[in-house]
Each structure stands twice: as structure tokens, then as C-alpha cells.
Design a protein around this motif. Structure first.
Motif, PDB file in Angstrom:
ATOM      1  N   ARG A   1       4.611  -4.052   4.768  1.00  0.00           N
ATOM      2  CA  ARG A   1       5.643  -3.567   3.153  1.00  0.00           C
ATOM      3  C   ARG A   1       4.420  -3.793   2.017  1.00  0.00           C
ATOM      4  O   ARG A   1       3.920  -4.410   1.890  1.00  0.00           O
ATOM      5  N   ILE A   2       4.796  -2.604   0.922  1.00  0.00           N
ATOM      6  CA  ILE A   2       3.214  -2.712   0.398  1.00  0.00           C
ATOM      7  C   ILE A   2       3.647  -3.492  -0.883  1.00  0.00           C
ATOM      8  O   ILE A   2       4.857  -2.739  -1.704  1.00  0.00           O
ATOM      9  N   ASP A   3       3.391  -4.147  -1.501  1.00  0.00           N
ATOM     10  CA  ASP A   3       4.225  -4.888  -2.182  1.00  0.00           C
ATOM     11  C   ASP A   3       3.772  -4.580  -3.737  1.00  0.00           C
ATOM     12  O   ASP A   3       3.312  -5.614  -4.117  1.00  0.00           O
ATOM     13  N   LYS A   4       3.455  -3.762  -3.717  1.00  0.00           N
ATOM     14  CA  LYS A   4       3.299  -3.143  -5.212  1.00  0.00           C
ATOM     15  C   LYS A   4       3.254  -1.475  -5.395  1.00  0.00           C
ATOM     16  O   LYS A   4       3.580  -0.689  -4.783  1.00  0.00           O
ATOM     17  N   LYS A   5       4.849  -1.723  -6.406  1.00  0.00           N
ATOM     18  CA  LYS A   5       4.853  -0.651  -6.843  1.00  0.00           C
ATOM     19  C   LYS A   5       4.755   0.227  -6.845  1.00  0.00           C
ATOM     20  O   LYS A   5       3.133  -0.057  -7.893  1.00  0.00           O
ATOM     21  N   ILE A   6       4.425   1.675  -7.090  1.00  0.00           N
ATOM     22  CA  ILE A   6       3.217   2.447  -7.347  1.00  0.00           C
ATOM     23  C   ILE A   6       3.624   4.338  -7.321  1.00  0.00           C
ATOM     24  O   ILE A   6       4.889   4.632  -6.691  1.00  0.00           O
ATOM     25  N   THR A   7       3.969   4.526  -8.448  1.00  0.00           N
ATOM     26  CA  THR A   7       4.491   6.173  -8.750  1.00  0.00           C
ATOM     27  C   THR A   7       4.323   7.128  -8.111  1.00  0.00           C
ATOM     28  O   THR A   7       2.734   7.274  -7.484  1.00  0.00           O
ATOM     29  N   ASN A   8       4.657   8.544  -8.149  1.00  0.00           N
ATOM     30  CA  ASN A   8       3.916   9.009  -7.022  1.00  0.00           C
ATOM     31  C   ASN A   8       2.888  10.583  -8.173  1.00  0.00           C
ATOM     32  O   ASN A   8       1.932  10.644  -8.063  1.00  0.00           O
ATOM     33  N   SER A   9       2.985   9.856  -9.481  1.00  0.00           N
ATOM     34  CA  SER A   9       2.208  10.830 -10.239  1.00  0.00           C
ATOM     35  C   SER A   9       0.937   9.685 -10.253  1.00  0.00           C
ATOM     36  O   SER A   9      -0.487  10.168 -10.405  1.00  0.00           O
TER      37      SER A   9
ATOM     38  N   GLY B   1      11.067   2.560  -4.327  1.00  0.00           N
ATOM     39  CA  GLY B   1       9.526   3.027  -4.760  1.00  0.00           C
ATOM     40  C   GLY B   1       8.444   2.282  -4.395  1.00  0.00           C
ATOM     41  O   GLY B   1       7.580   2.488  -4.583  1.00  0.00           O
ATOM     42  N   SER B   2       9.030   1.705  -3.596  1.00  0.00           N
ATOM     43  CA  SER B   2       8.353   0.404  -2.173  1.00  0.00           C
ATOM     44  C   SER B   2       8.385   0.951  -1.392  1.00  0.00           C
ATOM     45  O   SER B   2       9.208   1.358  -0.724  1.00  0.00           O
ATOM     46  N   VAL B   3       6.612   0.715  -0.535  1.00  0.00           N
ATOM     47  CA  VAL B   3       6.638   2.517   0.915  1.00  0.00           C
ATOM     48  C   VAL B   3       6.398   0.819   1.760  1.00  0.00           C
ATOM     49  O   VAL B   3       5.882   0.016   1.585  1.00  0.00           O
ATOM     50  N   LEU B   4       6.903   1.335   3.037  1.00  0.00           N
ATOM     51  CA  LEU B   4       7.054  -0.140   3.892  1.00  0.00           C
ATOM     52  C   LEU B   4       5.989   1.724   5.766  1.00  0.00           C
ATOM     53  O   LEU B   4       6.910   2.264   5.338  1.00  0.00           O
ATOM     54  N   ILE B   5       5.129   0.878   5.463  1.00  0.00           N
ATOM     55  CA  ILE B   5       4.092   1.462   6.787  1.00  0.00           C
ATOM     56  C   ILE B   5       4.791   1.433   8.115  1.00  0.00           C
ATOM     57  O   ILE B   5       4.505   0.701   8.845  1.00  0.00           O
ATOM     58  N   LYS B   6       5.372   2.508   8.753  1.00  0.00           N
ATOM     59  CA  LYS B   6       6.117   1.735  10.061  1.00  0.00           C
ATOM     60  C   LYS B   6       5.075   2.730  11.327  1.00  0.00           C
ATOM     61  O   LYS B   6       5.421   1.197  12.197  1.00  0.00           O
ATOM     62  N   ASP B   7       4.238   2.860  11.029  1.00  0.00           N
ATOM     63  CA  ASP B   7       3.564   4.029  12.030  1.00  0.00           C
ATOM     64  C   ASP B   7       1.891   4.141  11.514  1.00  0.00           C
ATOM     65  O   ASP B   7       1.641   5.011  11.008  1.00  0.00           O
ATOM     66  N   LEU B   8       1.135   3.259  11.517  1.00  0.00           N
ATOM     67  CA  LEU B   8      -0.069   3.115  11.170  1.00  0.00           C
ATOM     68  C   LEU B   8      -0.662   4.359  11.373  1.00  0.00           C
ATOM     69  O   LEU B   8      -1.548   5.027  11.417  1.00  0.00           O
ATOM     70  N   LYS B   9      -0.750   4.050  12.771  1.00  0.00           N
ATOM     71  CA  LYS B   9      -1.508   4.649  13.831  1.00  0.00           C
ATOM     72  C   LYS B   9      -1.427   6.610  13.436  1.00  0.00           C
ATOM     73  O   LYS B   9      -2.015   7.282  13.519  1.00  0.00           O
ATOM     74  N   TYR B  10      -0.171   6.677  13.249  1.00  0.00           N
ATOM     75  CA  TYR B  10      -0.202   8.256  13.062  1.00  0.00           C
ATOM     76  C   TYR B  10      -0.365   8.037  11.279  1.00  0.00           C
ATOM     77  O   TYR B  10      -1.371   9.008  11.560  1.00  0.00           O
ATOM     78  N   LEU B  11      -0.731   7.497  10.747  1.00  0.00           N
ATOM     79  CA  LEU B  11      -1.323   7.598   9.056  1.00  0.00           C
ATOM     80  C   LEU B  11      -3.445   8.207   9.601  1.00  0.00           C
ATOM     81  O   LEU B  11      -4.051   8.772   9.102  1.00  0.00           O
ATOM     82  N   GLN B  12      -3.117   6.862  10.662  1.00  0.00           N
ATOM     83  CA  GLN B  12      -4.586   7.273  10.862  1.00  0.00           C
ATOM     84  C   GLN B  12      -5.028   8.309  11.393  1.00  0.00           C
ATOM     85  O   GLN B  12      -6.705   9.089  11.286  1.00  0.00           O
ATOM     86  N   ASN B  13      -4.424   8.677  12.493  1.00  0.00           N
ATOM     87  CA  ASN B  13      -4.674  10.726  13.248  1.00  0.00           C
ATOM     88  C   ASN B  13      -4.559  11.382  11.669  1.00  0.00           C
ATOM     89  O   ASN B  13      -5.959  12.307  12.102  1.00  0.00           O
ATOM     90  N   VAL B  14      -3.801  11.556  10.919  1.00  0.00           N
ATOM     91  CA  VAL B  14      -3.898  12.405   9.955  1.00  0.00           C
ATOM     92  C   VAL B  14      -5.097  12.285   8.977  1.00  0.00           C
ATOM     93  O   VAL B  14      -6.115  13.025   8.898  1.00  0.00           O
TER      94      VAL B  14
END
Length: 245
Positions: free
Chosen positions: A180-188, A219-232
Motif C-alpha cells: 500500500r502506497i502510504d501517500k495519496k497522489i492525484t491522477n493529475s 486515492g490510495s493505491v495498493l499494488i497487488k501484482d508487482l510482476k505485472y507492473l514490472q512486465n509492462v
């Protein structure tokens, strides 16, 4: 196969949380801080502009500073988010140079400033500090190279996936469900960090949610599949002190 938070959480503390203490010994940090004079700077102020003479190093004692670059079409790209413990500045000891970015204070800050001539004297006097300083400069240059690589080579989806990984390394907290990314960051804000439009970021995030790679809650992002992000983003498994925002 999904990657759990434990895959990256242990290394996350190396530089993202420790700032320059990841590169300099306590004795040499004390030498650097002895050179600093501290300024209080209000949010929305600028410490320097792209092209200004690079005569100072800046150390964030508190607050946050972002380094940005303007493109030819007038859009702004955020390349770094610096927080307490970080040091920055395009200073090259023993030669003249100019700053490569704009430095905008985004939270009221206390900034320690080191003059180039004082730094040069200290480096002449202490060889161990000079070696550590060169290592730190090398890491900073490599961070810049990898961020430009992300922006130029793998399209907006790759750049955004890389940004999410970097945010996880910088602000991630381990949980049973992922990172869980403990920092809210907007899409902008994310759009500004990858040189894209907010609408493009909205669309890519929706695709990532549908794939199960991430979830977004208030606004809080949770990374559930790191491998998928790494492949992209064609992740090269850079050390965590380089793969950060």
C-alpha cells in the motif's frame, strides 16, 4: 504469479527512507551539515530555475521539494519528489555548471544550503568524503537516466507502471494484500510525473485495475501484482535506491 509486499519491502528502507544516510557515513554527514546554513522556505517558492548557475547543494531538513523540467511545448514533467533527508542540486565540484531542473518547494520547508567553494575545500581535505560524494553523484545521475528511459522507451503505460513501482519503493507499506502506497497522489500529479494527460492516466489506471495489478481506494493505491507492473515497464531490476521517486 502475484508478488507480495515482502518482495520489495525490506530493501525499501535503503535510500527512500534514509536519504543521504544511505550513501554517507555519520561522520561525513556531520561534515556536510557543518557547511550548511539553513533557510526557511514557503510552499510555492522556487529554490532555483533550470539554467541557473549551479553554485549550491540543497539538503531537505523538513518539507518537500519537487524537481521539474519544462518541455518544448510548455508542459511540465516532475522528475523528483524530495523529502526530509534528501540532498539535491546539479553541482559539479571544481568546475562550473548549471542547474538542469526547476526546484519548487511544495510544502513549507527548512533547507540546508552548501556553497560550492566550501564543499570543494571539504572534499580536498577528506578523501573518504570525496569518494562517498562521487558514489552519491553516480546514483543521482543513474536515477535521472532511468526516469528518462521510462518516459521515452515504453510509452505512457510503461512510464505509469514504473512510477507506481517507484512510489511503492519510496512510500510503500507492507500488508497482507500487497504494497500500500502510504501517500495519496492525484491522477493529475501522476500525469505530470510521466508527461501525460490526466485523461490518459485515468484510462491506464482503469486498465491496471481490471487486470488485477492494483486497486485504488479513495486515492490510495495498493499494488497487488508487482510482476505485472514490472512486465509492462520492462523492469531492469534496478537497486531500490535508484528505483524511487
Amino acid at each position: 504469479m502475484k508478488t507480495t509486499a515482502s518482495a520489495i519491502a525490506p530493501d525499501r528502507q535503503t535510500a527512500a527512507a534514509q536519504g543521504i544516510s544511505a550513501y554517507f557515513t555519520p561522520d561525513n554527514i556531520e561534515k556536510l551539515t557543518s557547511l550548511m546554513y539553513v533557510h526557511k522556505v514557503k510552499a510555492a517558492s522556487y529554490l532555483f530555475w533550470d539554467g541557473d548557475p549551479a553554485e549550491y547543494l540543497y539538503y531537505v531538513k523538513s518539507g518537500r521539494v519537487k524537481l521539474t523540467k519544462m518541455t518544448d511545448n510548455g508542459s511540465k514533467i516532475t522528475l523528483y519528489l524530495h523529502h526530509a533527508g534528501d540532498m539535491f542540486g546539479q553541482i559539479d565540484p571544481f568546475q562550473q555548471s548549471v542547474q538542469s531542473f526547476n526546484a519548487e518547494v511544495i510544502e513549507d520547508a527548512e533547507i540546508g544550503i552548501i556553497q560550492q567553494k566550501d564543499l570543494e575545500t571539504m572534499l580536498w581535505q577528506h578523501g573518504d568524503l570525496a569518494i562517498e560524494f562521487m558514489k552519491w553523484m553516480g546514483v543521482m545521475h543513474r536515477m535521472t537516466q532511468t526516469k528518462f528511459r521510462d518516459l521515452l522507451l515504453y510509452g505512457k503505460p510503461g512510464a505509469l507502471c514504473s512510477l507506481i513501482i517507484r512510489l511503492g519503493n519510496s512510500y510503500g507499506i507492507e500488508s497482507e494484500d500487497g504494497i500500500r502506497i502510504d501517500k495519496k497522489i492525484t491522477n493529475s500529479e501522476m500525469a505530470e510525473m510521466i508527461g501525460a494527460t490526466r485523461e490518459s492516466v485515468n484510462r491506464i489506471l482503469s486498465d491496471l485495475r481490471r487486470s488485477g495489478a492494483i486497486t485504488v481506494d479513495n486515492g490510495s493505491v495498493l499494488i497487488k501484482d508487482l510482476k505485472y507492473l514490472q512486465n509492462v515497464c520492462k523492469c531492469e531490476n534496478c537497486p531500490k535506491d535508484i528505483c524511487r521517486v
